[in-house]
Design a protein around this motif. Sequence first.
Motif, short mmCIF file in Angstrom:
data_model
loop_
_atom_site.label_atom_id
_atom_site.label_comp_id
_atom_site.label_asym_id
_atom_site.label_seq_id
_atom_site.Cartn_x
_atom_site.Cartn_y
_atom_site.Cartn_z
N MET A 1 0.88 -1.22 0.00
CA MET A 1 0.01 -0.09 -0.05
C MET A 1 0.70 1.31 0.15
SD MET A 1 -3.41 0.34 2.34
CE MET A 1 -4.13 -0.95 2.89
N ASN A 2 0.61 2.28 -0.75
CA ASN A 2 1.50 3.64 -0.88
C ASN A 2 0.77 4.57 -0.08
OD1 ASN A 2 -0.48 4.49 -2.26
ND2 ASN A 2 0.52 4.16 -4.24
N GLU A 3 1.31 5.66 0.11
CA GLU A 3 0.80 6.69 0.98
C GLU A 3 -0.44 7.09 0.54
OE1 GLU A 3 2.56 10.93 2.22
OE2 GLU A 3 3.97 9.52 1.72
N LYS A 4 -1.00 7.36 -1.01
CA LYS A 4 -2.02 7.88 -1.27
C LYS A 4 -3.11 6.76 -0.93
CE LYS A 4 -2.39 10.13 -5.76
NZ LYS A 4 -2.15 9.91 -6.92
N ASN A 5 -2.90 5.58 -0.95
CA ASN A 5 -3.88 4.65 -0.64
C ASN A 5 -4.23 4.44 0.78
OD1 ASN A 5 -5.02 2.91 -2.38
ND2 ASN A 5 -2.98 1.55 -2.54
N ILE A 6 -3.19 4.97 1.60
CA ILE A 6 -3.45 4.86 3.24
C ILE A 6 -4.16 6.28 3.33
CG2 ILE A 6 -2.48 5.20 5.41
CD1 ILE A 6 0.05 3.85 4.16
N LYS A 7 -3.88 7.25 2.79
CA LYS A 7 -4.86 8.35 3.14
C LYS A 7 -6.27 8.11 2.60
CE LYS A 7 -1.81 12.35 2.67
NZ LYS A 7 -1.10 13.15 1.84
N PHE A 8 -6.42 7.36 1.48
CA PHE A 8 -7.85 7.14 0.94
C PHE A 8 -8.64 6.62 2.09
CE2 PHE A 8 -10.54 4.33 -1.21
CZ PHE A 8 -11.19 4.87 -1.98
N TRP A 9 -7.87 5.53 2.67
CA TRP A 9 -8.74 4.47 3.68
C TRP A 9 -8.76 5.38 5.02
CZ3 TRP A 9 -11.60 1.13 1.92
CH2 TRP A 9 -11.41 0.39 0.79
#
Length: 515
Positions: A1-9
Amino acid sequence: MNEKNIKFWLKRLGLGLVGILLITAINYYSTSSVKAQEVLRVGTEPAFPPFEMQAPDGKGFTGFDIDLFKAIGEEAGLEIQFQSMPFDGLIPALQSQNIDAAISGMTITAERVQTVDFARPYFQSGLAIAVRKESKNDIRGFDDLENKKVAVAIGTTGAQEAAKIPGVELSTFDNSALALQELSNGKVDAVVNDAPVTLYAIKVGNLNNIEVVGELLTEEYYGIAFPKGSPNVEIVNDALDELLKTDKYRAIYQKWFAGEPAKLPLVAPALQGEAAAFSIASMFPPLLNGALITIMLPPISIFFATSGGTLLATASISDFKPLGWLTRIYVDFFRGTPLLVQIFMIYFGLPSLLQGIGLDISFNRFSAAVTALSLNSAAYLAEIIRGGIQSIDQGQWEASQSMGMGWIQTMRHVIFPQAFRRMLPPLGNEFITMIKDTSLVAIIGFEELFRQGQLMVATTYRAFEIYAAVALIYLFLTFIASRIFSWLEKRLNPVRRASKKSSDRIASTQEQVAG
Ligand code: ARG
């Protein structure tokens, strides 16, 4: 998981939490405003005439208990709001404070007093054995019930008492009306139920082949139940005292029963018994027993459903139009009506219909369950199979035919193998749905996983732990099924298998490029 993904979740999670908070707040304010208005939410199971039943116009409830509680409400200045729920759900609903009181012909017992508070006894009752008229010479009392089939209502004192009969084969129903129906239909030898209710059913005449035999098995007192520590116990007790003193109680009694009411004690004599113990470990053996029955149903039903579904699908694509219409009607009926209604129709309705035309056929519960699940699932499978077959390009039929293959050959060697792979994902869905739908057959007293859970809650009142365990076992079963189907899908996919190596290579190159 990259940073963008983490923010999204994280954002999603935050939104979810806000939602939960909002719902809790709304709930809190709506229930507290209810309390301020002095509305008492009273739970009742309205298939217990003459104590509680649906009013003849279908609006609201009527019966002795209902009249009594209305009178209590008037006496105490409380507004009463009746809520219908299953009998075995009343005590859990009191525990979770979803209702403020329950009146339901509920016997004051030592076990129940551990989890709820009762007001003073308001009715003297007892259990009686009911049999069909033709067997009244063979069954005269409790001792004659050994090794017999007995129907009871779930979570009742009748169920508890009947379970003590040596060798008895118990069928447990949601309410005593269904249990009595079972006796009248000739599927069990006896019913153990509250005497006034059985007598009323006989008198009102819709069950005129039934008779009560022997003496009362028990002396019981009904009480109104409250959550533990509820301040309403006092209020209701005072109102009850008043009604008993002023003859208002007597008037209500005589509206529903003949004769004079019995003298009521201040405390129910039954409160000297001992209560059953509960432990997490004790809950698994019965649940696993139920799970064993649950896992037998889907494979057998899917077998019949697939055979039926294939026939239906073939019929629906045939050139002979009336066949197509008939399958449409079948599919629309079984897909368009609730499975629950179908189960009732097959188990309770069909035998009496067949007996009406002189055929003495009655289903046992297993075959009724398999029949209902298969008939229902066949409708869905027919659509899945038809869709799969029709998704194969018409050109392949033509090509096969030009090679001299007949219909059956084309179907077997060309169309079906490809169609089957496309059908697999929806077939998997159907199978998982079927595993979950087996819980519906609990309604005909079938002791599968869900019913085992219900039965346990009915005696231990540990609704949360037990239903959570039941849910986990279903989850485990559906998880296994879904794994099996994904494995099948992979196995049957020749393209994927052949090109797996090369696609792996492509994927890793892509990652290198992206990284
Ligand atoms: N008196 C019995 C008991 O407490 C049966 C009550 C059933 N009541 C009902 N409304 N279904 O166990």
